[in-house]
Design an enzyme around this catalytic site. Structure first.
Site, mmCIF file in Angstrom:
data_model
loop_
_atom_site.group_PDB
_atom_site.id
_atom_site.type_symbol
_atom_site.label_atom_id
_atom_site.label_comp_id
_atom_site.label_asym_id
_atom_site.label_seq_id
_atom_site.Cartn_x
_atom_site.Cartn_y
_atom_site.Cartn_z
ATOM 1 N N HIS A 46 0.830 -1.209 0.000
ATOM 2 C CA HIS A 46 0.000 0.000 0.000
ATOM 3 C C HIS A 46 0.864 1.259 0.000
ATOM 4 O O HIS A 46 0.615 2.215 -0.736
ATOM 5 C CB HIS A 46 -0.918 -0.012 1.229
ATOM 6 C CG HIS A 46 -1.814 1.193 1.312
ATOM 7 N ND1 HIS A 46 -2.900 1.358 0.487
ATOM 8 C CD2 HIS A 46 -1.768 2.295 2.105
ATOM 9 C CE1 HIS A 46 -3.497 2.510 0.772
ATOM 10 N NE2 HIS A 46 -2.819 3.095 1.750
ATOM 11 N N GLU A 68 -2.551 -5.543 -4.012
ATOM 12 C CA GLU A 68 -3.328 -5.169 -2.815
ATOM 13 C C GLU A 68 -4.680 -5.874 -2.782
ATOM 14 O O GLU A 68 -5.116 -6.349 -1.727
ATOM 15 C CB GLU A 68 -3.568 -3.654 -2.825
ATOM 16 C CG GLU A 68 -2.616 -2.846 -2.002
ATOM 17 C CD GLU A 68 -3.118 -1.419 -1.900
ATOM 18 O OE1 GLU A 68 -3.043 -0.876 -0.795
ATOM 19 O OE2 GLU A 68 -3.588 -0.860 -2.903
ATOM 20 N N ASN A 395 25.572 -23.220 -8.370
ATOM 21 C CA ASN A 395 26.347 -24.439 -8.569
ATOM 22 C C ASN A 395 25.938 -25.522 -7.588
ATOM 23 O O ASN A 395 25.767 -26.686 -7.951
ATOM 24 C CB ASN A 395 27.840 -24.139 -8.407
ATOM 25 C CG ASN A 395 28.523 -23.867 -9.733
ATOM 26 O OD1 ASN A 395 28.739 -24.776 -10.514
ATOM 27 N ND2 ASN A 395 28.827 -22.625 -9.984
#
Length: 660
Positions: A46, A68, A395
């Protein structure tokens, strides 16, 4: 309002809120019924929406608004948290990060987020999230018009014209895009006047656009305008809808800001549920702090000289003044150093989401544990260490951690473990990345080394397992049977090593086949000023960082024992090795000592302890760390030098190199 004045504040706060959303989403995935986490995410989203609307970044505001809506349904218990919800929200966060990054790079922060908005709206409406961009939109999102264009539109409506917005999508295989776009524009102009296009006409003429929007003023029915566009070949879709003027864009932005401001006091009243961020801060360019540090280094050298002079002259007033100046300057020094130091959390906090995504893509079950995220490191090093860590983690996930089936066959838990830890040791920070995967296969590494002509079979037989493991750091060395798009064990590790060494650090590897690997990165704190213990070795002075020292000892030489060719002592019930600095640095013996008492400094590296044998202790001293320069950068067990108060040069030890 001139938003340029606030852009840096917007960027900093946006990144903070996005990181908060990212962290809380990871928690929500594990605690899906905890609505307090949802409230935290909603609050950050918000606030971000309000800031973006105020600054005029509509794509960010629009996407965050849809986030929202989904979060609001979750916190009102009308929507359940599922993997699909988390995935789409993460995708939205990644898009927001891209847009904020674009703004930071000097661009407008625009991005086509129609697909993400559609997926969020589908979730909000209780539908299954769509995976691909829809080819036909039911409605067309309004284009923005400037003041002049709005005036033209109003006057046209008074004369009986209607305003329509169209979104046109060309076929995927369309070759002459510029020509098709021109034909579409010409067809629409048969019905009225086009007042704007997005992208601009210049981009349409360049022929790189396969999707565009326009606004037309016409008295023709919408169906006729649409049909005329469909009559143009290689047009996949054309959607048309009435253009609705958003009459109060500025008050909306003001309303968003007001909501943000209104929420902030309420947050301060509810400290038990949410801590408000400190607003009493200023932002200082790092170069200014560097300049301040360089100036203060000179103050420290002069302070040391004054302390020596005051001790020689023995003037009480002078000694009192110098002592007071020393205390004040030490406090100043601490503050300046603190300004440069930031927690490695700033790097580590990007990894949980990355690990989650990679594990999902590779169908692996693993958990990332982060230890020591509050460990502080110099800002300049923090900025550079992220990419090497990303490569090491990728990796480990790709070729270190086995699949659940392979782990089950090997008698391991199906869920793999990845530990990322950081800790201080002396004037260094260690960052370790440890997995409980397959480890490094010595036979494969040896075979590849011989094939590449790095070593002969005779030379290879003499290497320890550790030395064989570190062969994978050679340029282009890889034992992977297939090259993955994620990474290949060894591919690029030479680049990682080079990067770490360019920062004054070291990379080492420990691995046990079938049990896992540990990559250890040793980095300098790059602190210019250190608290040290000055010691004497045959009339040569060395400085040992206090942060590495456990204790100083005075023992009889009879207490120093031999074990397997190594000098050792009994230190509080533990047998620890002893290293003689005279032998390490090949220092000639000084005057013969009558006493059999030996001076030892006990230093640590992680959990390991070692005793350093010296001639005598001189005392504690604040010293300025100076580089040894390019020609002497690789001197064993030396991290730098300093100038003492009497003008002499003392070498600063790197105790980590001496710990056995």
């Amino acid at each position: 309002m001139d938003t340029n004045d606030y852009i840096e504040v917007f960027l900093d706060e946006s990144n903070e809120h996005l990181q908060a959303v990212n962290d809380q989403l990871l928690k929500l995935e594990k605690q899906s019924d905890d609505l307090s986490i949802v409230n935290e995410i909603f609050r950050s989203a918000h606030t971000l929406k309000g800031m973006a609307a105020t600054m005029g970044f509509e794509d960010i505001a629009s996407l965050t608004h849809n986030m929202e809506n989904v979060l609001d349904k979750i916190r009102n218990s009308s929507l359940q948290v599922t993997t699909e919800v988390i995935d789409v929200t993460f995708a939205a966060v990644e898009a927001l990060e891209e847009m904020v990054g674009s703004i930071a790079a000097g661009n407008e922060g625009k991005k086509d987020v129609t697909d993400l908005i559609a997926r969020l709206e589908a979730i909000e409406n209780g539908e299954k999230p769509v995976e691909d961009t829809p080819t036909v939109e039911a409605t067309v999102e309004n284009l923005e018009l400037d003041e002049y264009q709005l005036t033209v539109l109003d006057q046209a409506k008074e004369q009986g014209f209607e305003a329509y917005q169209m979104q046109v999508v060309l076929d995927e295989g369309c070759i002459l895009k510029a020509a098709r776009a021109y034909m579409v524009v010409e067809a629409v102009e048969q019905h009225g006047e086009i007042i704007t296009t997005n992208p601009a006409v210049e981009e349409l003429e360049a022929g790189e656009v396969d999707r565009f929007s326009l606004i037309v003023l016409t008295k023709s029915p919408a169906t006729e305008v649409k049909q005329s566009v469909h009559n143009v070949s290689e047009v996949e879709s054309a959607e048309i809808s009435p253009y609705v003027v958003e009459k109060q864009p500025a008050p909306q932005a003001i309303e968003e800001s007001a909501a943000t401001i209104e929420e902030t006091p309420s947050e301060q009243k509810s400290q038990e549920t949410h801590k408000a961020h400190s607003s009493k801060t200023i932002r200082v360019n790092l170069e200014r702090i560097d300049d301040l540090m360089n100036l203060f280094e000179e103050v420290v050298i002069d302070r040391s000289r004054l302390e020596d002079l005051a001790a020689e002259i023995k003037n009480e007033a002078l000694q009192d003044t110098v002592e007071h100046m020393s205390r004040v300057s030490e406090d100043m020094q601490s503050l300046i150093l603190t300004m440069r130091m930031v927690p490695v959390e700033q790097v580590f906090n990007r990894f949980p989401r990355m690990v989650r995504g990679l594990a999902k893509d590779l169908h692996k079950n693993l958990e990332l544990e982060i230890v020591g995220a509050d460990t502080e490191l110099d800002r300049t090093v923090i900025d550079e260490i992220g990419d090497p860590l990303v490569h090491l983690i990728r990796n480990s996930i790709d070729h270190g951690i086995e699949s659940p089936e392979e782990r089950r066959k090997a008698g391991k838990p199906e869920k793999g473990s990845l530990i990322l830890r950081a800790f201080h040791s002396g004037n260094h920070v260690f960052i370790e990345m440890e997995d409980d995967g397959a480890g490094i296969n010595r036979e494969k590494v040896a075979k590849k080394a011989i094939q590449n002509g790095i070593l002969s079979e005779t030379q290879l037989e003499k290497l320890t397992d550790q030395e064989v493991n570190e062969l994978i750091l050679a340029s282009g060395f890889s034992t992977a049977e297939t090259v993955s798009d994620i990474s290949g064990r060894g591919v690029g590790l030479d680049v990682v090593k080079s990067k770490i060494e360019s920062l004054g650090g070291k990379l080492s590897i420990e691995s046990t086949q079938g049990k896992g690997s540990k990559f250890s990165i040793q980095l300098p704190l790059t602190l210019s000023i250190l608290s040290t213990l000055l010691i004497d070795v045959s009339e040569e002075i060395y400085a040992i960082p206090l942060s590495s020292i456990i204790e100083t000892l005075m023992i009889d030489e009879s207490e120093i024992m031999d074990a397997h060719g190594q000098k050792v002592i009994d230190f509080r019930g533990n047998i620890i090795p002893v290293v003689s600095l005279k032998k390490v640095f090949n220092v000639a013996d000084g005057a013969q000592k009558d006493s059999t008492i030996q001076a030892i400094v006990v230093v640590k590296k992680g959990n390991k302890l070692t005793g350093i044998l010296v001639d005598s202790f001189i005392g504690q001293k604040e010293v300025v760390l100076k580089s040894m320069g390019a020609y002497l950068k690789d001197v064993f067990a030396i991290s730098g030098a300093t100038i003492l108060g009497d003008g002499r040069v003392a070498l600063i030890l790197d105790p980590n190199a001496l710990v056995k």
